[in-house]
Scaffold this motif. Structure first.
Motif, PDB file in Angstrom:
ATOM      1  N   GLU A  66      -4.547  -1.114   3.439  1.00  0.00           N
ATOM      2  CA  GLU A  66      -5.681  -0.465   2.775  1.00  0.00           C
ATOM      3  C   GLU A  66      -5.488   1.058   2.733  1.00  0.00           C
ATOM      4  OE1 GLU A  66      -9.372  -1.059   4.820  1.00  0.00           O
ATOM      5  OE2 GLU A  66     -10.501  -0.998   2.954  1.00  0.00           O
ATOM      6  N   GLU A  67      -5.114   1.635   3.873  1.00  0.00           N
ATOM      7  CA  GLU A  67      -4.911   3.096   3.922  1.00  0.00           C
ATOM      8  C   GLU A  67      -3.761   3.518   3.003  1.00  0.00           C
ATOM      9  OE1 GLU A  67      -6.248   4.107   8.511  1.00  0.00           O
ATOM     10  OE2 GLU A  67      -4.308   3.172   8.156  1.00  0.00           O
ATOM     11  N   SER A  95      -2.553   1.945   0.323  1.00  0.00           N
ATOM     12  CA  SER A  95      -2.860   1.806  -1.100  1.00  0.00           C
ATOM     13  C   SER A  95      -3.859   2.871  -1.552  1.00  0.00           C
ATOM     14  CB  SER A  95      -3.371   0.399  -1.414  1.00  0.00           C
ATOM     15  OG  SER A  95      -4.514   0.128  -0.650  1.00  0.00           O
ATOM     16  N   GLU A  96      -4.789   3.246  -0.667  1.00  0.00           N
ATOM     17  CA  GLU A  96      -5.751   4.305  -1.024  1.00  0.00           C
ATOM     18  C   GLU A  96      -5.037   5.636  -1.199  1.00  0.00           C
ATOM     19  OE1 GLU A  96      -9.205   4.477   1.453  1.00  0.00           O
ATOM     20  OE2 GLU A  96      -9.918   2.542   0.722  1.00  0.00           O
ATOM     21  N   ARG A 126      -0.920  -3.303  -1.457  1.00  0.00           N
ATOM     22  CA  ARG A 126      -2.191  -3.804  -0.911  1.00  0.00           C
ATOM     23  C   ARG A 126      -2.148  -5.298  -0.573  1.00  0.00           C
ATOM     24  NH1 ARG A 126      -7.296  -1.334  -0.927  1.00  0.00           N
ATOM     25  NH2 ARG A 126      -8.653  -2.696   0.259  1.00  0.00           N
TER      26      ARG A 126
END
Ligand code: SF4
Length: 394
Positions: free
Chosen positions: A324-325, A327-328, A350
């Protein structure tokens, strides 16, 4: 001669080949500290031998960790890396060449202050492999140069630009706008003077007052140091229109370049490539066994040298990013550039596709555009990038 950007946007990020590797070397010393600066900088006392040695050892540690990689770029940033002697730059470049190899045409950039312009020294940098100079011009306005605490005047900036264009194949200039008292006329004068020089790349910075700086203290005493944000936004529109009209591509939110002169090194950050960060406080990213690891080097020169002599590397903090981190971060960085983000690359990082319901409303509002697989921020979207990424990443 324009330098090639050395890798296509759609390299496989986790499968097949590892991403290209950019190398950032942070030289933290400056002859004096500018009142708006919140970088990790220290007043130069001339004792840099240990730090160069520590950087060389740290690079070796990174090479053992990264394994062989395609080298994307080398960037000497700071601080003021133009305080380094050409021989020291050559030693570091040769070290990197020995560790990872140095493909022909690799961008090797160095940040410099106009006050350091010296034909012999800069020719020495060129001989050491530097092929791109990034010059901290900031403004040609004498009053603003003084209030910004710069140690050069507009004449020195102009002759430094001339000399840099004579010596280096690619020259970039930094321009600051939004200083207190700046008028539209002042801004236009700065833009026209920079266009009259032969720079191929312009980085624009809106003056912001960062906590802990001398400007922040001045503001608490009621002394205004920057124009308000609405005026700054208007100024930026003027900059954008004029630079585009003059043939500069607006390839990143704050960066403009003539064709073939985009910053290959900064593109590595925005495209989500890996980067080594050596020198005090430098940040790094490395994909290891399919996971992206974020690193930060020890902050002060003494702590950094201490860490290197103890462990062989300068890293003080290391963290494996969650999918998540990662891909953000990829989206936050990728929407800054005109190439945008690849939805397939996002899904690869992700582990699942981005839902259409996330970006469709933003496309309808004219803030994003989708071209097959590439999601891009429109001009309107770039002005509201924080809001766009917040909405996209909820
Ligand atoms: S020269 Fe650059 S890095 Fe050094 S203090 Fe001034 S703004 Fe910061």
């Amino acid at each position: 001669m324009p330098l090639p950007n050395s890798w296509p946007i759609n390299f496989p990020i986790m499968t097949g080949k590892p991403p290209p590797l950019a190398i950032y070397i942070h030289w933290p010393y400056c002859t004096r500290i500018c009142p708006y600066c919140d970088f990790n900088v220290y007043k130069s006392k001339g004792e840099d031998i240990d730090l160069v040695q520590a950087i060389l050892t740290d690079l070796k540690g990174w090479r053992e960790w990264s394994g062989p990689r395609h080298l994307n770029s080398i960037h000497f940033g700071g601080g003021t890396p133009s305080l380094l002697a050409p021989e020291e730059i050559l030693t570091i470049v040769n070290k990197i060449k020995g560790l990872w190899g140095l493909p022909n045409g690799t961008e090797i950039a160095l940040e410099a202050n106009p006050i350091d312009a010296d034909e012999r020294k800069w020719s020495g940098y060129c001989d050491a492999g530097i092929n791109r100079l990034s010059l901290g011009v900031q403004t040609f306005n004498e009053f603003a140069l003084k209030t910004l605490g710069r140690d050069h005047d507009s004449k020195q900036a102009l002759s430094a630009l001339k000399l840099a264009s004579y010596i280096f194949p690619s020259v970039s200039a930094d321009i600051i706008f939004g200083w207190a008292g700046q008028t539209l006329n002042d801004l236009n004068l700065d833009i026209e003077r920079i266009l009259e020089s032969d720079v191929k790349h312009i980085s624009t910075y809106q003056l912001t007052i960062e906590p802990g700086t001398a400007f922040a203290k001045a503001e608490t005493r009621g002394q205004v140091r920057a124009v308000d944000t609405d005026v700054s936004a208007d100024f930026f529109e003027v900059i954008m229109d004029r630079l585009q009209q003059a043939g500069f591509g607006h390839y990143e939110v704050s960066n403009f370049a003539k064709s073939g002169h985009n910053s290959s090194h900064n593109l590595a950050y925005w495209r989500g490539y890996d980067y080594v960060g050596v020198g005090p406080g430098a940040h790094g990213r490395l994909v290891v066994e399919g996971k992206r690891v974020s690193t930060i080097a020890a902050l002060t020169p003494a702590q950094y040298c201490g860490s290197v002599s103890k462990t062989g590397m300068g890293i003080s903090d290391k963290e494996t990013l969650s999918a998540e981190e990662w891909s953000e971060e990829y989206v936050l960085m990728g929407l800054r550039i005109d190439e945008g983000v690849s939805l397939s690359k996002y899904a690869e990082i992700r582990g699942k596709k981005m839902e259409r319901s996330r970006f469709a409303p933003l496309i309808e509002e004219g803030l994003l555009s989708l071209n097959d697989n590439e999601l891009r921020a429109t001009q309107k979207g770039r002005f509201l990038l924080n809001a766009v990424t917040d909405a996209l990443l909820v």
